[in-house]
Every structure is written in structure tokens, then in C-alpha cells.
Design an enzyme around this catalytic site. Structure first.
Site, PDB file in Angstrom:
ATOM      1  CB  CYS A 296      -1.014  -0.676   0.847  1.00  0.00           C
ATOM      2  SG  CYS A 296      -0.406  -0.643   2.923  1.00  0.00           S
ATOM      3  NE  ARG A 325       2.950  -8.966   5.392  1.00  0.00           N
ATOM      4  CZ  ARG A 325       1.397  -9.034   4.907  1.00  0.00           C
ATOM      5  NH1 ARG A 325       0.920  -9.936   6.175  1.00  0.00           N
ATOM      6  NH2 ARG A 325       0.483  -8.047   4.150  1.00  0.00           N
ATOM      7  CD  GLN A 343      -0.605  -8.701   0.603  1.00  0.00           C
ATOM      8  OE1 GLN A 343      -0.100  -7.371   1.028  1.00  0.00           O
ATOM      9  NE2 GLN A 343      -1.434  -8.844   1.630  1.00  0.00           N
ATOM     10  CG  ASP A 345      -2.124  -5.070  -2.162  1.00  0.00           C
ATOM     11  OD1 ASP A 345      -2.825  -5.802  -1.089  1.00  0.00           O
ATOM     12  OD2 ASP A 345      -1.243  -5.256  -1.350  1.00  0.00           O
ATOM     13  CG  HIS A 347      -3.858   0.274  -2.775  1.00  0.00           C
ATOM     14  ND1 HIS A 347      -3.143  -0.431  -3.245  1.00  0.00           N
ATOM     15  CD2 HIS A 347      -3.957  -0.284  -1.802  1.00  0.00           C
ATOM     16  CE1 HIS A 347      -2.542  -1.053  -1.963  1.00  0.00           C
ATOM     17  NE2 HIS A 347      -3.040  -0.947  -1.800  1.00  0.00           N
ATOM     18  CE  LYS A 426      -9.502  -7.206   9.640  1.00  0.00           C
ATOM     19  NZ  LYS A 426      -7.913  -8.275   9.702  1.00  0.00           N
ATOM     20  CG  HIS A 472      -5.714  -1.085   1.603  1.00  0.00           C
ATOM     21  ND1 HIS A 472      -4.303  -0.411   1.861  1.00  0.00           N
ATOM     22  CD2 HIS A 472      -5.977   0.416   3.003  1.00  0.00           C
ATOM     23  CE1 HIS A 472      -4.055   0.685   3.128  1.00  0.00           C
ATOM     24  NE2 HIS A 472      -4.901   1.509   3.001  1.00  0.00           N
TER      25      HIS A 472
END
Length: 595
Positions: A296, A325, A343, A345, A347, A426, A472
Site C-alpha cells: 500500500c 514478513r 499479494q 493487492d 488500491h 475491514k 485496500h
């Protein structure tokens, strides 16, 4: 199968504040209360059989419970029978569960008297104003916040399932404890059905099947960093191709952001203060950098790379970003828990008026994807956690925005209090696989904070600068984890469109390699992923091998087939399908893959 309300079995429980309540095992909270109580029954039995054992912690978990102990000498699963026998006695006695509280000093004194050093440490680490509560059943007492069943007699069926080592408080520097896992149900039938599912899950273990099918491997040179093999890459790229087609259709623009970005960026985003322990860092030109754990902040920089107008919004940008991570070694598990993953992702930058429609659009997209794989799912709305940033007003506006979208689209949901991201609430999607297990994959997070922290803006219709709002969202979540789920969901028997090898050509003998090769080329020209088994083996062996590889279709070719220019088709699911002209089979396979 959903259980109707009238069929739910109600249980009397003692809630965390000591008041009496009623729960059902068929509800999530009721099942966790039931299994938490079973963990206390386990602890009481262990203390009866091993008086010098020390108690650590014993929570309920999905589908079961565990309790961590320090034993003076090792135990093994051979000891489970004796422990379960003692647990049955405790259940039969229907011991009342009694909650009581003590002042801090008295609580510490009680645990010291019982030689429970781990409990003493837990009490000492509680806030000064914490209520220190205990639960008593017979002569057994445990430090616990609850809730618990009103008595031990509800626990009619249980099984201790495994042993594992567990560091105290998950810290490798602390003592290694013995963790006993188990599960429990209100009746024997449910327990037996659950144990049968566990056995089936072992057969479907994605680590086992991933190795057998040549999809991925894990190596000691990179713990938590999976290696994808050629067939695994076909599977991964097929999922990515599908993702790209959907997102192009939905008006997303794909980007790619760097893996390494400097410390200043992560301080601006808030990750340095709220996520630092999970990040890998390095130094470049005497400046500290972090390997991105999230995409992000990079997406924010892309948004800010040029002036934006209200006419540009909503702006949907997607990224298949590789993130890293730090996970503790004891938590790593195949593709399900890794240190490096892709991921999916995206946005979305938008105005406040566009929130509801954009969230509804994402929910429809996620529903389309999960339906394609045959998953059913449930939805949770997760609200503000204690460790959060932003004003009360922004959090309320964001939470109500998510709630409104859920209600307008008519989607049932439950509220998961305090489990939101540090920057916003979320919606989480928990999909259910063919074994009835649930996995949290998709998520939609509404964020007022990052646009503010990065001073992002757009020119409004009024000629003034305004702040965008950010969504997100992920659909697969982690592509690697999603692959692990799919392997177990399908037991390695992927539908034709996903199968790394869709067709295996099996010549009966070397004499027919030429005709088999012609078939192979025709299949490839039609875009069908195929291989030929040209080993010097009997046809029965080749068929069994293809079945072990879980290939959807086998084409057997010999003299009869070559003379008639046909193929003999065997299906993974339906067995012998008979003789086909090659063109007819290609059309059949292409149509099935498309559908």
C-alpha cells in the site's frame, strides 16, 4: 449443512464478568467456550496424573483446543489414553465451574503456593487495574478470564490428537513446553465425523501433494520461502492470468512497486511504529531500508506521482506484489504460513460519495471468484483495534461505510469487534473448503489515514483540493496460500482449466510414438497443456501413473487408434469414455476448460 435455530443445543455458561448466560455449540462463541472448558478439563487431568507438571496457557482454537505444560520428564502420545480416562471421570462428575476474583497480591500468592510460576508471570504482566479472575472445578483452580460452561458434564465427546513443542510465549529464547492438542464435541457422532475429516485432510495435505505432483518444494536454505517448480508455476500463472482478465474487465490498472523502500516511507505510513517486528531491513548508502511487507505505501506513491482530478476517481490500481514478513519458525506451515508471498493487492482511490458503490463492486468481484472455485464463505466486519491511528470521527465514518455496503448488497455478516487493521476497519471473507474448514482470504479495508499521512489530494469540481479515501483489498489474499488451499480443496484433482497437465498421451508401445507425437502437437496447437509418457512400460502402469498424477484426461493410442486416426479417452473422474476423433476430443476439452 446449516443447523436450524430450533435444533441448536443451548448450554449454560459463566461469562467473563461472572454473570450467567446461554450459548449454543453450533455458534462460534459457543464452540470456543465449550472447547476452552475442555482445555481446563485436560489441565485438571494432567495435574491429577502429573502433580509436578506446571500450567502455562490453554486456549480454544479453530476446531479444538490446546494446553501448554512443563513436565519434569517427557510424555508421549502413548500417555493420551490414561489422560483421557481421567478426563472422562471429571466429565462424569459434572463439576461446577466457579468464577472468583482476587487482588493482585493474593492472586500471586495463590499461584506461588501451587508452584505455578507461569501463572505468576502472567499475573505480574497484567495492567494494574486488571480484574484477576480464576475458575475452580473441584480441587482444580486456573487463572482464566473465561467464559466457561457452567459444569464439566456438557463435554460428552473429546479426543487428544497430537503433541508438539511450544516456546513459552512464542519466544525462542524461552523454555520449550509440551503442547497437547485436542478437540471436543457435544456427542460422539460429531466427534467421529470430525476425526474422519482430519484423516481425509492428512491425505490432502498440500505439502504432501505439492511434492508428489511436482508443484513446489521447501528447502532448508530458505525456511519459509517456497520454491515453485515448473508445474507449480503453470498453476500459479493460470491463477494470475484469470486475475488479470477480471481486473482488466473491472477497470483496474496494473502497477509494480519496488521491494525495497526507505525507512522514511514506512515511518510516514505508520508501519515502522506498528509493524516493525515483522519487517526485514537492510542498509543502502548508509540509509536504512525495509523490504516491503505491504504494497500500500508504494501504491500511495504511484497515486501521488501526478496531479489528480475528481474526474480520475475512482482510480483502481492493482498489483501482484511480492511481500516479505518475518514469521517465527514455529509458525511456518507449507504455503499456508510463509515469509515471502505474492499479494494480489488493489488500491482504490475515491471520493466519499463513491465508497458504497466501490465496496459493493469489490464484494461482487470476490463472490465471482470464490464461486468459480466452488467455495462458500461467510463475512465478518472487523472494527477498530486498540492499537490504531486516526480520529473517532474517521473510524465511525469508515465503519458505517462498510456496514452500509454490506446491508445494501444484502450480504449477511457478523461483527468481529477490535480486529480491524491499525489504519481502518475491514470486511473479511472466510471461505469454506470441501472439508468444511474455513480460511480467511479476501479482505476489504477502508482507509482514511494513509491518504492523510501521505498528504494525497485531488482537485474537486469546486476547484479546491480534497483528500481521497482509499480502499485496500485482496481477492486471493496470498496467491501462495490460495494455492495451498486449492490443493487441499480439490485433493490435487484440479478442474481442467487449472490442471498443470490437462491431457496425458499414453502410447501402448514404442511403435506408436510417432502417432502419439502427432497427437501431442495437435493438442499443443489447440492450447491444451499435455505430455506424452514415452517410457518403456506397460500401458496399465502408464495409466496408473497418470492417475497418481491426477491428470484429467488420458489418451491411449495403439494400432487400432492409429489405423482409425482416433484416440481412446479415459477420464480421471468417469473412467473409460470410449473412442473419439481427435478433433472431437479437442473441442470437448476446450469447451470444458472454457466453462
Amino acid at each position: 449443512m446449516q443447523i436450524k435455530e430450533k435444533e441448536k443445543r443451548k448450554m449454560d455458561v459463566i461469562l467473563k464478568d461472572g454473570s450467567l448466560g446461554e450459548q449454543s455449540f453450533e455458534d462460534r462463541d459457543g464452540a470456543r467456550t465449550f472447547r476452552h472448558t475442555t482445555s481446563h478439563i485436560l489441565a485438571q487431568a494432567v495435574k491429577k496424573l502429573y502433580p509436578d507438571a506446571k500450567l502455562a496457557i490453554g486456549p480454544a482454537i479453530d476446531d479444538g483446543f490446546y494446553y501448554d505444560f512443563e513436565f519434569s520428564s517427557p510424555i508421549s502420545s502413548d500417555d493420551f489414553k490414561a489422560i483421557e480416562k481421567e478426563m472422562k471421570k471429571i466429565v462424569k462428575e459434572r463439576l461446577p465451574m466457579e468464577r472468583f476474583t482476587l487482588p493482585r497480591e493474593e492472586a500471586i500468592a495463590l499461584m506461588k503456593e501451587r508452584n505455578e510460576s507461569y501463572k505468576v508471570e502472567l499475573i505480574e504482566d497484567l495492567p494494574e487495574d486488571a480484574v484477576i479472575s480464576f475458575f475452580r472445578q473441584g480441587d482444580f483452580v486456573d487463572l482464566c478470564a473465561g467464559p466457561h460452561l457452567s459444569n464439566t458434564g456438557y463435554v460428552k465427546a473429546f479426543r487428544l490428537t497430537s503433541l508438539a513443542g511450544a516456546y513459552w510465549r512464542g519466544n525462542e529464547k524461552n523454555k520449550m513446553l509440551t503442547r497437547i492438542y485436542g478437540t471436543s464435541f457435544p456427542d460422539k457422532e460429531q466427534l467421529e465425523a470430525h476425526l474422519a475429516r482430519i484423516e481425509e485432510a492428512k491425505k490432502r495435505d498440500h505439502r504432501k501433494l505439492g511434492k508428489e505432483l511436482g508443484l513446489f518444494t521447501l528447502m532448508e536454505e530458505g525456511p519459509g520461502f517456497p520454491f515453485f517448480l515448473p508445474k507449480g508455476m503453470i498453476l500459479k500463472n493460470t491463477l494470475i492470468d484469470y486475475w488479470r482478465k477480471l481486473h482488466e474487465r473491472e477497470g483496474y490498472q496494473e502497477i509494480s512497486t519496488p521491494i525495497l523502500l526507505n525507512k522514511k516511507l514506512w515511518e510516514t505510513s505508520g508501519h515502522w511504529d506498528h509493524y516493525r517486528e515483522n519487517m526485514y531491513t537492510t542498509e543502502i548508502d548508509e540509509e536504512e531500508f525495509a523490504v516491503k511487507p505491504m504494497n500500500c505505501p508504494g501504491g500511495m506513491l504511484v497515486y501521488k506521482s501526478q496531479p489528480r482530478s475528481y474526474r480520475d476517481l475512482p482510480l483502481r490500481i492493482g498489483e501482484l506484489g511480492l511481500v516479505h514478513r518475518h514469521e517465527k519458525s514455529g509458525q511456518l506451515h507449507g504455503l499456508m504460513r510463509v515469509r515471502c508471498f505474492t499479494q494480489d493487492d488493489a488500491h482504490i482511490f475515491m471520493t466519499q460519495e463513491q465508497i458504497t458503490d466501490e465496496i459493493k463492486g469489490v464484494m461482487r468481484l470476490i463472490n465471482e471468484v470464490y464461486s468459480k472455485f466452488g467455495f462458500i464463505y461467510h463475512v465478518e466486519l472487523s472494527t477498530r483495534p486498540e492499537n490504531s491511528i486516526g480520529s473517532d470521527e474517521d473510524w465511525e465514518l469508515a465503519t458505517q461505510g462498510l456496514r452500509k455496503a454490506l446491508e445494501e448488497i444484502g450480504m449477511e455478516y457478523v461483527v468481529n469487534e477490535g480486529d480491524g487493521a491499525f489504519y481502518g476497519p475491514k470486511i473479511d471473507f472466510h471461505l469454506e473448503d470441501s472439508l468444511g474448514r474455513t480460511w480467511q482470504c479476501g479482505t476489504i479495508q477502508l482507509d482514511f489515514q494513509l491518504p492523510m499521512r501521505f498528504e494525497a489530494g485531488y482537485m474537486g469540481a469546486d476547484g479546491e483540493k480534497h483528500r481521497p479515501i482509499m480502499i485496500h483489498r485482496v481477492v486471493y489474499g496470498s496467491i501462495e496460500r490460495f494455492i495451498g488451499i486449492l490443493i487441499e480443496h480439490y485433493a490435487g484433482k484440479f478442474p481442467l482449466w487449472l490442471a498443470p497437465v490437462q491431457v496425458k498421451v499414453l502410447p501402448i508401445s514404442e511403435k506408436f510414438f510417432g502417432y502419439a507425437g502427432d497427437i501431442l502437437q495437435s493438442l499443443k496447437a489447440a492450447g491444451i497443456r499435455c505430455e506424452m509418457d514415452n517410457r518403456d512400460e506397460k500401458i496399465g502402469y502408464k495409466i496408473r501413473s497418470a492417475q497418481m498424477e491426477k491428470v484429467p484426461y488420458m489418451l491411449i493410442v495403439g494400432q487400432k487408434e492409429e489405423e482409425s486416426q482416433t484416440v481412446s479417452v479415459r477420464s480421471r473422474e468417469d473412467g473409460d469414455l470410449g473412442s473419439f476423433a481427435l478433433e472431437d476430443f479437442v473441442r470437448k476439452a476446450a469447451k470444458e476448460a472454457e466453462e
